[in-house]
Write a protein that holds these residues in place. Sequence first.
Motif, PDB file in Angstrom:
ATOM      1  N   PRO A  14     -15.866 -14.305 -16.922  1.00 46.86           N
ATOM      2  CA  PRO A  14     -16.571 -15.146 -17.895  1.00 46.86           C
ATOM      3  C   PRO A  14     -18.082 -15.120 -17.738  1.00 46.86           C
ATOM      4  N   ALA A  15     -18.598 -15.044 -16.503  1.00 40.18           N
ATOM      5  CA  ALA A  15     -20.053 -15.020 -16.307  1.00 40.18           C
ATOM      6  C   ALA A  15     -20.622 -13.709 -16.862  1.00 40.18           C
ATOM      7  N   ASP A  34     -17.080  -3.137 -14.746  1.00 41.99           N
ATOM      8  CA  ASP A  34     -16.052  -4.066 -14.261  1.00 41.99           C
ATOM      9  C   ASP A  34     -14.981  -3.310 -13.485  1.00 41.99           C
ATOM     10  N   LYS A  35     -14.686  -3.807 -12.295  1.00 44.38           N
ATOM     11  CA  LYS A  35     -13.689  -3.165 -11.438  1.00 44.38           C
ATOM     12  C   LYS A  35     -12.346  -3.047 -12.148  1.00 44.38           C
ATOM     13  N   SER A  36     -11.939  -4.134 -12.806  1.00 45.34           N
ATOM     14  CA  SER A  36     -10.650  -4.124 -13.499  1.00 45.34           C
ATOM     15  C   SER A  36     -10.578  -5.340 -14.412  1.00 45.34           C
ATOM     16  N   ALA A  41     -11.092 -14.170 -10.894  1.00 44.63           N
ATOM     17  CA  ALA A  41     -10.462 -15.495 -10.886  1.00 44.63           C
ATOM     18  C   ALA A  41      -9.825 -15.839 -12.234  1.00 44.63           C
ATOM     19  N   ASN A  50      -8.786 -26.350 -20.180  1.00 49.21           N
ATOM     20  CA  ASN A  50      -9.965 -27.221 -20.176  1.00 49.21           C
ATOM     21  C   ASN A  50     -11.235 -26.492 -20.588  1.00 49.21           C
ATOM     22  N   VAL A  83     -18.127  -1.048  -8.682  1.00 53.01           N
ATOM     23  CA  VAL A  83     -19.484  -0.802  -8.175  1.00 53.01           C
ATOM     24  C   VAL A  83     -19.422  -0.733  -6.652  1.00 53.01           C
ATOM     25  N   ASP A 275     -19.376 -17.537 -10.126  1.00 58.61           N
ATOM     26  CA  ASP A 275     -18.887 -17.965  -8.807  1.00 58.61           C
ATOM     27  C   ASP A 275     -19.538 -17.241  -7.635  1.00 58.61           C
ATOM     28  N   GLN A 283     -15.863 -23.270 -12.338  1.00 54.49           N
ATOM     29  CA  GLN A 283     -15.065 -23.443 -13.550  1.00 54.49           C
ATOM     30  C   GLN A 283     -15.545 -22.422 -14.571  1.00 54.49           C
ATOM     31  N   VAL A 284     -14.662 -22.095 -15.526  1.00 54.53           N
ATOM     32  CA  VAL A 284     -14.991 -21.067 -16.513  1.00 54.53           C
ATOM     33  C   VAL A 284     -16.231 -21.459 -17.322  1.00 54.53           C
TER      34      VAL A 284
HETATM   35  C1  LIG Z   1      -5.819 -19.582  -9.726  1.00 52.92           C
HETATM   36  C2  LIG Z   1      -7.084 -20.081 -10.402  1.00 52.92           C
HETATM   37  C3  LIG Z   1      -6.988 -21.014 -11.422  1.00 52.92           C
HETATM   38  C4  LIG Z   1      -8.137 -21.484 -12.058  1.00 52.92           C
HETATM   39  N1  LIG Z   1      -8.035 -22.393 -13.074  1.00 52.92           N
HETATM   40  C5  LIG Z   1      -9.138 -22.784 -13.755  1.00 52.92           C
HETATM   41  C6  LIG Z   1      -9.027 -23.675 -14.874  1.00 52.92           C
HETATM   42  O1  LIG Z   1      -7.936 -24.150 -15.220  1.00 52.92           O
HETATM   43  N2  LIG Z   1     -10.166 -23.982 -15.550  1.00 52.92           N
HETATM   44  C7  LIG Z   1     -11.388 -23.485 -15.215  1.00 52.92           C
HETATM   45  O2  LIG Z   1     -12.368 -23.785 -15.893  1.00 52.92           O
HETATM   46  N3  LIG Z   1     -11.533 -22.655 -14.143  1.00 52.92           N
HETATM   47  C8  LIG Z   1     -10.440 -22.290 -13.408  1.00 52.92           C
HETATM   48  N4  LIG Z   1     -10.564 -21.445 -12.328  1.00 52.92           N
HETATM   49  C9  LIG Z   1     -11.915 -20.994 -11.927  1.00 52.92           C
HETATM   50  C10 LIG Z   1     -12.462 -19.905 -12.844  1.00 52.92           C
HETATM   51  O3  LIG Z   1     -11.453 -18.940 -13.067  1.00 52.92           O
HETATM   52  C11 LIG Z   1     -13.706 -19.278 -12.219  1.00 52.92           C
HETATM   53  O4  LIG Z   1     -14.666 -20.270 -11.948  1.00 52.92           O
HETATM   54  C12 LIG Z   1     -14.332 -18.234 -13.148  1.00 52.92           C
HETATM   55  O5  LIG Z   1     -13.390 -17.250 -13.511  1.00 52.92           O
HETATM   56  C13 LIG Z   1     -15.531 -17.557 -12.480  1.00 52.92           C
HETATM   57  O6  LIG Z   1     -16.025 -16.577 -13.321  1.00 52.92           O
HETATM   58  P1  LIG Z   1     -16.863 -15.326 -12.752  1.00 52.92           P
HETATM   59  O7  LIG Z   1     -17.186 -14.482 -13.931  1.00 52.92           O
HETATM   60  O8  LIG Z   1     -17.967 -15.824 -11.910  1.00 52.92           O
HETATM   61  O9  LIG Z   1     -15.864 -14.584 -11.749  1.00 52.92           O
HETATM   62  P2  LIG Z   1     -14.451 -13.907 -11.971  1.00 52.92           P
HETATM   63  O10 LIG Z   1     -13.683 -14.529 -13.065  1.00 52.92           O
HETATM   64  O11 LIG Z   1     -13.839 -13.874 -10.621  1.00 52.92           O
HETATM   65  O12 LIG Z   1     -14.805 -12.425 -12.434  1.00 52.92           O
HETATM   66  C14 LIG Z   1     -15.418 -11.524 -11.551  1.00 52.92           C
HETATM   67  C15 LIG Z   1     -15.356 -10.126 -12.143  1.00 52.92           C
HETATM   68  O13 LIG Z   1     -16.052  -9.231 -11.272  1.00 52.92           O
HETATM   69  C16 LIG Z   1     -15.341  -8.006 -11.177  1.00 52.92           C
HETATM   70  N5  LIG Z   1     -15.709  -7.354  -9.921  1.00 52.92           N
HETATM   71  C17 LIG Z   1     -15.541  -7.791  -8.647  1.00 52.92           C
HETATM   72  N6  LIG Z   1     -16.039  -6.881  -7.779  1.00 52.92           N
HETATM   73  C18 LIG Z   1     -16.541  -5.863  -8.512  1.00 52.92           C
HETATM   74  C19 LIG Z   1     -17.188  -4.632  -8.199  1.00 52.92           C
HETATM   75  N7  LIG Z   1     -17.440  -4.264  -6.932  1.00 52.92           N
HETATM   76  N8  LIG Z   1     -17.546  -3.825  -9.217  1.00 52.92           N
HETATM   77  C20 LIG Z   1     -17.330  -4.188 -10.501  1.00 52.92           C
HETATM   78  N9  LIG Z   1     -16.719  -5.340 -10.858  1.00 52.92           N
HETATM   79  C21 LIG Z   1     -16.337  -6.160  -9.880  1.00 52.92           C
HETATM   80  C22 LIG Z   1     -13.861  -8.423 -11.268  1.00 52.92           C
HETATM   81  O14 LIG Z   1     -13.081  -7.350 -11.746  1.00 52.92           O
HETATM   82  C23 LIG Z   1     -13.936  -9.567 -12.287  1.00 52.92           C
HETATM   83  O15 LIG Z   1     -13.797  -9.045 -13.601  1.00 52.92           O
HETATM   84  C24 LIG Z   1      -9.419 -20.984 -11.663  1.00 52.92           C
HETATM   85  C25 LIG Z   1      -9.513 -20.024 -10.635  1.00 52.92           C
HETATM   86  C26 LIG Z   1      -8.357 -19.584 -10.011  1.00 52.92           C
HETATM   87  C27 LIG Z   1      -8.461 -18.550  -8.912  1.00 52.92           C
END
Ligand SMILES: Cc1cc2nc3c(=O)[nH]c(=O)nc-3n(C[C@H](O)[C@H](O)[C@H](O)COP(=O)(O)OP(=O)(O)OC[C@H]3O[C@@H](n4cnc5c(N)ncnc54)[C@H](O)[C@@H]3O)c2cc1C
Length: 315
Positions: A14-15, A34-36, A41, A50, A83, A275, A283-284
Motif C-alpha cells: 500500500p505504501a 516489487d519482489k512479489s 503484510a 477497516n 531489489v 511499515d 495499518q494500511v
Molecule cells: C496478518 C496481518 C493482518 C493485518 N490486518 C490489517 C487490517 O485488518 N487493517 C489494516 O489496516 N492493516 C492490517 N495489517 C497491517 C498492514 O497490512 C500493513 O501496515 C501494511 O500492509 C504496510 O504496508 P507497506 O506497503 O508498508 O508494506 P507491505 O504491505 O508489507 O508491502 C511491502 C512490499 O515490499 C515488497 N518487498 C519487500 N522486500 C523487497 C525487495 N527486496 N525488493 C522489492 N520489493 C520488496 C513486498 O513484496 C511487498 O509488496 C495487517 C498485517 C498483517 C501481517
Amino acid sequence: MEELYDVIIIGGGPAGLTAAQYSSRSGLKTVVLDKSAAAGALAYSHKIENYPGITEAVSGSELLDLFRKQALKFGAEYVETQVVGVNFDNAIKEVYGSEHSYKGKTVIVATGSMGRKAGIPGEEEFLGKGVSYCATCDAAFFKGLAVCIIGDSEEAVREAGVLAHHAKEVSIITPLKESTFSVDDPSLPQDKVRVITSTRVVSIHGADFVKTIKVKDTNSGEEKEMPVDGVFIYLVGSRPVVDFLNASLPLSDKSCLMTHRSMETSIAGVFAAGDVTCGEVRQVVVASAFGCIAALSAEKFIHNRKRARFDWSAV
Ligand SMILES: Cc1cc2nc3c(=O)[nH]c(=O)nc-3n(C[C@H](O)[C@H](O)[C@H](O)COP(=O)(O)OP(=O)(O)OC[C@H]3O[C@@H](n4cnc5c(N)ncnc54)[C@H](O)[C@@H]3O)c2cc1C
C-alpha cells in the motif's frame, strides 16, 4: 540507453503503490520494483474491513490488486523483481534488481516490515554459499542439484516453480500437517517438486558450501540429516526489510528507517514510506498516507519547489 526514472519505488504494498499512483498522476516517470505481488503484510492479510471506503470485507490481495490497477492506470510501470542492492552516493541513484539495474532522480523505499533475522543455525554462515532468499536471483547456480525451500507461502511455492527449471529436485519443507497449496499446482513440475509436511529445519551444515540440513519430524520429534546443495528460505518476521540497503541509510535502534515529516531520509532525494519507517501505527491507511506524502515530497524535490503541489488536475 538506460532509462532515467523520476521516481523509483522499492516495494509494491500500500505504501509503494499509493506513492506510485501520486507520482505517476503528477506526470513523473515512475517504476515500482516489487519482489512479489503475493508478498508483504497486506498480501498476507486474509480480511480487511477497516480501510476507508471498504463497506464489505475484502482479502488483502484483492485490495492490493486495486491499488496496483490504480497506479498502472496513471502510467506507473510495475516490475516484479527483488531489489538486492542500491547506490545512493550520487545525484542519480541506482537500484539493483535481480536481473537489471535502474537509475532514478529519487527513490522511495517502501519494503514493509516482514523481514526476519537469520534464525536457523548455519543460515548466516552459509548465506551466499548455498543459502539464498531469492530463487529468481540464484536458481541458475543450482543446475542439476538438489535444493529445499523452507516455507510454503504463495511466494515460496512460486519460487519453487522457478527453481524447478534448473534444479534436479526441489523439496518444499513445511511444519504444517497438510500443505496450504495443491501439489497438483500446474506451475510445479510433478517429477521434480515434492512437499515434506510436519517437518522443521533445525540446522544447516556443510564445508565451503551447504551439504546437508538437519530436519525434525514435528509429530515424532525424530531428527535426521537430509543431503541438499541449496537452501532457499521464505519465512517472515516483523522486522523492517532493509537488508538490501547494505547500510546506505541510517537505521534507528529498532532497525527502522528514520525520516523527516516529509518522509525524506537523511539522503537528499531518498524517501521512505510505510511499515519500513519508524511510524508507530502499522495499518494500511497509514502506509498509504505515508506513500502519498513521500510521492508529493519527491515531486517537490525534483522540481525544486518550496511547497508540495497536490492538485495536478487544476493546472
Ligand atoms: C496478518 C496481518 C493482518 C493485518 N490486518 C490489517 C487490517 O485488518 N487493517 C489494516 O489496516 N492493516 C492490517 N495489517 C497491517 C498492514 O497490512 C500493513 O501496515 C501494511 O500492509 C504496510 O504496508 P507497506 O506497503 O508498508 O508494506 P507491505 O504491505 O508489507 O508491502 C511491502 C512490499 O515490499 C515488497 N518487498 C519487500 N522486500 C523487497 C525487495 N527486496 N525488493 C522489492 N520489493 C520488496 C513486498 O513484496 C511487498 O509488496 C495487517 C498485517 C498483517 C501481517
